[in-house]
Design a protein around this motif. Structure first.
Motif, PDB file in Angstrom:
ATOM      1  N   GLU A 477       0.833  -1.210   0.000  1.00 17.95           N
ATOM      2  CA  GLU A 477       0.000   0.000   0.000  1.00 17.95           C
ATOM      3  C   GLU A 477       0.866   1.257   0.000  1.00 17.95           C
ATOM      4  O   GLU A 477       0.545   2.242  -0.674  1.00 17.95           O
ATOM      5  CB  GLU A 477      -0.943  -0.026   1.196  1.00 17.95           C
ATOM      6  N   SER A 480       2.479   1.572  -3.465  1.00 20.23           N
ATOM      7  CA  SER A 480       1.475   1.970  -4.457  1.00 20.23           C
ATOM      8  C   SER A 480       1.143   3.455  -4.334  1.00 20.23           C
ATOM      9  O   SER A 480       0.997   4.165  -5.342  1.00 20.23           O
ATOM     10  CB  SER A 480       0.210   1.133  -4.282  1.00 20.23           C
ATOM     11  N   SER A 481       1.047   3.941  -3.094  1.00 13.72           N
ATOM     12  CA  SER A 481       0.752   5.362  -2.892  1.00 13.72           C
ATOM     13  C   SER A 481       1.896   6.257  -3.349  1.00 13.72           C
ATOM     14  O   SER A 481       1.705   7.430  -3.639  1.00 13.72           O
ATOM     15  CB  SER A 481       0.455   5.634  -1.412  1.00 13.72           C
ATOM     16  N   ASN A 482       3.108   5.658  -3.438  1.00 13.99           N
ATOM     17  CA  ASN A 482       4.279   6.413  -3.900  1.00 13.99           C
ATOM     18  C   ASN A 482       4.512   6.259  -5.396  1.00 13.99           C
ATOM     19  O   ASN A 482       5.554   6.665  -5.914  1.00 13.99           O
ATOM     20  CB  ASN A 482       5.530   5.968  -3.134  1.00 13.99           C
ATOM     21  N   GLY A 483       3.568   5.612  -6.083  1.00 12.19           N
ATOM     22  CA  GLY A 483       3.665   5.526  -7.537  1.00 12.19           C
ATOM     23  C   GLY A 483       4.007   4.171  -8.097  1.00 12.19           C
ATOM     24  O   GLY A 483       3.964   3.968  -9.307  1.00 12.19           O
ATOM     25  N   HIS A 485       2.592   1.328  -8.831  1.00 14.80           N
ATOM     26  CA  HIS A 485       1.254   0.752  -8.915  1.00 14.80           C
ATOM     27  C   HIS A 485       1.279  -0.753  -9.227  1.00 14.80           C
ATOM     28  O   HIS A 485       0.282  -1.435  -9.022  1.00 14.80           O
ATOM     29  CB  HIS A 485       0.445   1.488  -9.979  1.00 14.80           C
ATOM     30  N   GLY A 486       2.385  -1.259  -9.745  1.00 12.15           N
ATOM     31  CA  GLY A 486       2.457  -2.688 -10.042  1.00 12.15           C
ATOM     32  C   GLY A 486       2.666  -3.542  -8.808  1.00 12.15           C
ATOM     33  O   GLY A 486       2.491  -4.760  -8.852  1.00 12.15           O
ATOM     34  N   THR A 488       1.162  -4.669  -5.934  1.00 13.42           N
ATOM     35  CA  THR A 488      -0.144  -4.787  -5.285  1.00 13.42           C
ATOM     36  C   THR A 488      -0.045  -5.659  -4.039  1.00 13.42           C
ATOM     37  O   THR A 488       0.858  -6.498  -3.932  1.00 13.42           O
ATOM     38  CB  THR A 488      -1.176  -5.395  -6.234  1.00 13.42           C
ATOM     39  N   SER A 550       5.966  -7.205 -11.113  1.00 13.78           N
ATOM     40  CA  SER A 550       5.594  -5.886 -10.575  1.00 13.78           C
ATOM     41  C   SER A 550       5.968  -4.746 -11.504  1.00 13.78           C
ATOM     42  O   SER A 550       5.454  -3.630 -11.360  1.00 13.78           O
ATOM     43  CB  SER A 550       6.274  -5.669  -9.212  1.00 13.78           C
ATOM     44  N   ASN A 551       6.851  -5.008 -12.479  1.00 14.00           N
ATOM     45  CA  ASN A 551       7.339  -3.923 -13.334  1.00 14.00           C
ATOM     46  C   ASN A 551       7.068  -4.127 -14.823  1.00 14.00           C
ATOM     47  O   ASN A 551       6.693  -3.180 -15.519  1.00 14.00           O
ATOM     48  CB  ASN A 551       8.855  -3.757 -13.148  1.00 14.00           C
ATOM     49  N   HIS A 554       3.135  -7.328 -16.089  1.00 14.93           N
ATOM     50  CA  HIS A 554       1.887  -7.010 -15.390  1.00 14.93           C
ATOM     51  C   HIS A 554       0.745  -7.930 -15.804  1.00 14.93           C
ATOM     52  O   HIS A 554      -0.152  -8.212 -15.012  1.00 14.93           O
ATOM     53  CB  HIS A 554       1.484  -5.552 -15.664  1.00 14.93           C
ATOM     54  N   SER A 558      -2.482  -8.950 -13.564  1.00 12.70           N
ATOM     55  CA  SER A 558      -3.584  -8.011 -13.746  1.00 12.70           C
ATOM     56  C   SER A 558      -4.823  -8.751 -14.229  1.00 12.70           C
ATOM     57  O   SER A 558      -4.740  -9.747 -14.937  1.00 12.70           O
ATOM     58  CB  SER A 558      -3.206  -6.925 -14.754  1.00 12.70           C
TER      59      SER A 558
END
Length: 560
Positions: A477, A480-483, A485-486, A488, A550-551, A554, A558
Motif C-alpha cells: 500500500e 502503491s501510494s508512492n507511484g 502501482h504494479g 499490489t 511488478s514492473n 503485469h 492483472s
C-alpha cells in the motif's frame, strides 16, 4: 469506553525506532528456535509473550486489548487452521488403515517401467504433492522418502529428492491453508491471492522434475529422461495454473497431481525409458525381469485412487454450484469479540472489524471429514472378501489418535496466530511494513525472501504467512501510494507464499523428518548442505519473477 488506535511511530515518535522494537517478538521466536534449540511451541509461547509486552509497553496498547487480540488470533489458529490440518492427516490415515495405500505404492512401481528416476519423480513429485495437498505437516516427506529408499536410492539422495520435490505443492498444501491464512491476516481475497500464486508456482513446478533427475543421475539422467520430466512438469504446472485461476484454489494441488499422474501414465505407454539398465547397474540393483507380473488389477488401482477422486467431487460441488455455495455461506456464524469491536478503531475513528467468523460447515476441514467418511464407507463395503479391513469405528477413532499426535504442533499454530494478531492490531506489523517500504520498488524483489526466512525457521508456509502477511500488505500500500502501482498487496502476499515454499526444504523440522525417514539421524547437516544451493537458486528465481511481475510482466497478475 475509551477507544484506542494503533500508531506506527508510538516508540519515541519515530517510525524507524518503532519498526526496530516491533521486530523483538520475531527475534525472540528465531533465537528460541535456533539459538536455544527450544521446541517450536515453547518458542511460539515466548514470542507471544514478548509481542504482548511490546504492544503494551512500546505501542501503549491497553493490556486487555492486547490479551483479547491474542485470543482472537488463537481462535482462528484453532479453527479452521488446526481443524483443517487434523482432517487432512486423518483422511490420509483412512487410506493407510484400509490397506489400499499399499496398492497405490505398487501402482507407481508399475508406471515407471523399472526406471527408478521416473519412479522417483512420480512418487516424490506427483504423489508427494497429493499428500501435501491433503495432509502436509511433514507427511509427504516422511512417506515418499521411505518409498524412494525402497527403490534402491541412496539415503542422502532420497532425502534431498523428496525435500526438493516437496517445494512446488507447498503453497497450496493442506487444501491451500497457507493462502487462506494470507487472505485472513492480510485482509484480502484468498481466491485472488491463490490466482496470483497460480501464476508463480507453476514455473517453479516445471523445473523440479529436472532437478530430481540431476540429483539422482547427473547429466546422464537429464539426457535419458528429460522428455518425460518435461511432460510431467508441464502438465503439473498447467493444471496448477488453470485450477488456481479458474476453479477452486483449495484443490489446486489435488488436481495438478492427478492430472500429471494421468498424463504420465498415458505418455509412458508410448515412450519407453532409456538408460534403465545403466542406472540400475550404477545403483547396484538387479536387472529387470521381463516376465515378472504384477498382482495389481484395474479394480484395485481404481480403489486406491478413489479417495482423491471423491475429494475433487466434494470440493467441486461445494465451490461450483451457486445454490449450494449460497446455502453453505448462510451457515457461517459471526461471533462478536468483546472489547475489540467496541474499543479498537482506526486512526480515522472507525471500528476495526474483529468479529470471528465460525465456518463450522463451510470450510475445507469439514469437506475433508465428509470425504473421509464416504471413503471409509466404500472401503468397508467393498473389502474384497476381507482382503481390506476397515471399520467405521476404527476410522472415527483415528481422529482422536491423530489429534493427540499433533497436539504440540497445534499449540504452536495457535500461538503463532495469536502472535500475528497481537502484532497486527497493536501496529507492530504495520510499523515494520511502512519502514521497509522506504526501500522503494526494489522491495518487490526482496519480498519473497521474507516468506523464505519465515518458512525456513518455522517449517510452515502457513506460519510464515501469519507472521508477515500484514507487513507485506502495508508495504504494498505504501509503495502503491508512492507511484509503484504494479506492487499490489495480492502480489506481495503471493510472493511471501511462493518464497516460503523453497524455504521449507532447509527448515529444521523438514530436515529432521527426512533424516529420520532415511536412517540418517544426526546427519541433518549433510542434507542441509545438499539442499541449500538449490533453495538459494530457486529463491533467486522467484525474487526475479516477482520483480518482473511488478514492473514488466503485469499481464501475469492483472485482471485476476
Amino acid at each position: 469506553m475509551n477507544t484506542w488506535f494503533a500508531q506506527t511511530d508510538a516508540v519515541g515518535g519515530s517510525l524507524g525506532l518503532s519498526a526496530l522494537v516491533a521486530t523483538l517478538p520475531l527475534i525472540a521466536f528465531f533465537v528460541m528456535l535456533l539459538g536455544v534449540k527450544a521446541r517450536a511451541h515453547v518458542s511460539a509461547i515466548v514470542a507471544l509473550a514478548v509481542s504482548i509486552l511490546v504492544a503494551v509497553i512500546g505501542f501503549t496498547m491497553p493490556v486487555d486489548l492486547a490479551l483479547m487480540s491474542a485470543v482472537r488470533g488463537g481462535l482462528y489458529g484453532l479453527f479452521p487452521i488446526v481443524f483443517v490440518i487434523l482432517m487432512a492427516i486423518w483422511f490420509y490415515q483412512v487410506t493407510v488403515l484400509s490397506g489400499r495405500f499399499e496398492d497405490l505404492r505398487r501402482t507407481f512401481d508399475a508406471i515407471g517401467g523399472g526406471d527408478l528416476r521416473i519412479q522417483a519423480i512420480l512418487i516424490a513429485f506427483c504423489f508427494g504433492g497429493l499428500l501435501e495437498a491433503l495432509a502436509g505437516f511433514g507427511a509427504p516427506v516422511a512417506i515418499t522418502a521411505t518409498m524412494i529408499l525402497a527403490l534402491g536410492v541412496k539415503p542422502l539422495k532420497a532425502a534431498v529428492t523428496v525435500l526438493i520435490a516437496n517445494t512446488a505443492p507447498v503453497a497450496f498444501g493442506a487444501v491451500a491453508i497457507p493462502i487462506t491464512t494470507a487472505g485472513e491476516i492480510g485482509g484480502r481475497d484468498a481466491a485472488h491471492i491463490g490466482a496470483v500464486v497460480g501464476h508463480q508456482a507453476p514455473i517453479l513446478a516445471f523445473f523440479v522434475p529436472f532437478i530430481i533427475l540431476f540429483i539422482l543421475d547427473g547429466a546422464r539422467g537429464l539426457k535419458d529422461a528429460w522428455v518425460p520430466a518435461a511432460v510431467i512438469g508441464a502438465s503439473f504446472g498447467i493444471a496448477q495454473w488453470a485450477t488456481a485461476t479458474y476453479f477452486a484454489y483449495q484443490l489446486t494441488d489435488v488436481i495438478a497431481c492427478i492430472v500429471s499422474l494421468g498424463v504420465a501414465v498415458v505418455f509412458l505407454r508410448f515412450w519407453k525409458p532409456r538408460g534403465v539398465a545403466g542406472v540400475r547397474e550404477r545403483y547396484g540393483l538387479e536387472p529387470l525381469d521381463p516376465n515378472a507380473k504384477s498382482e495389481l488389477t484395474a479394480g484395485r488401482v481404481w480403489m486406491a485412487l478413489l479417495p482423491y477422486a471423491i475429494v475433487v467431487v466434494v470440493f467441486g460441488l461445494a465451490n461450483l454450484i451457486p445454490s449450494l455455495v449460497a446455502w453453505l455461506n448462510s451457515t457461517n456464524l459471526k461471533v462478536h469479540m468483546p472489547l475489540l469491536q467496541e474499543r479498537l478503531v482506526t486512526a480515522a475513528g472507525k471500528p476495526v472489524n474483529s468479529d470471528y467468523k465460525f465456518q463450522w460447515l463451510n470450510n475445507p476441514g469439514t469437506f475433508l471429514l465428509i470425504s473421509g467418511l464416504i471413503v471409509a464407507l466404500i472401503y468397508m463395503i467393498f473389502n474384497e472378501n476381507g482382503r481390506y479391513k476397515l471399520s467405521y469405528g476404527s476410522a472415527i477413532k483415528e481422529i482422536g489418535t491423530t489429534a493427540y499426535r499433533m497436539r504440540w504442533s497445534a499449540l504452536t499454530i495457535v500461538c503463532v496466530l495469536a502472535l500475528a494478531y497481537v502484532m497486527n492490531y497493536s501496529g507492530q506489523t504495520v510499523a515494520m511494513g511502512e519502514f521497509i517500504a522506504g526501500l522503494g520498488p526494489v522491495y518487490a524483489f526482496l519480498a519473497p525472501a521474507l516468506g523464505w526466512i519465515g518458512t525456513a525457521v518455522t517449517g510452515s508456509d502457513t506460519s510464515a504467512n501469519a507472521l508477515f502477511s500484514k507487513l507485506q500488505v502495508t508495504a504494498a500500500e505504501q509503495l502503491s501510494s508512492n507511484g509503484a502501482h504494479g506492487v499490489t498487496p495480492e502480489l506481495l502476499l503471493a510472493a511471501n507464499t511462493t518464497g516460503g515454499v523453497v524455504g521449507k526444504m532447509i527448515s529444521p523440522q523438514s530436515l529432521a523428518i527426512a533424516a529420520t525417514s532415511v536412517d540418517m539421524e544426526g546427519k541433518e547437516s549433510d542434507i542441509f548442505k545438499a539442499c541449500l544451493p538449490w533453495s538459494m537458486l530457486l529463491l533467486f528465481g522467484i525474487c526475479l519473477l516477482v520483480f518482473l511481475q511488478s514492473n514488466i510482466l503485469h499481464f501475469m497478475v492483472s485482471g485476476l
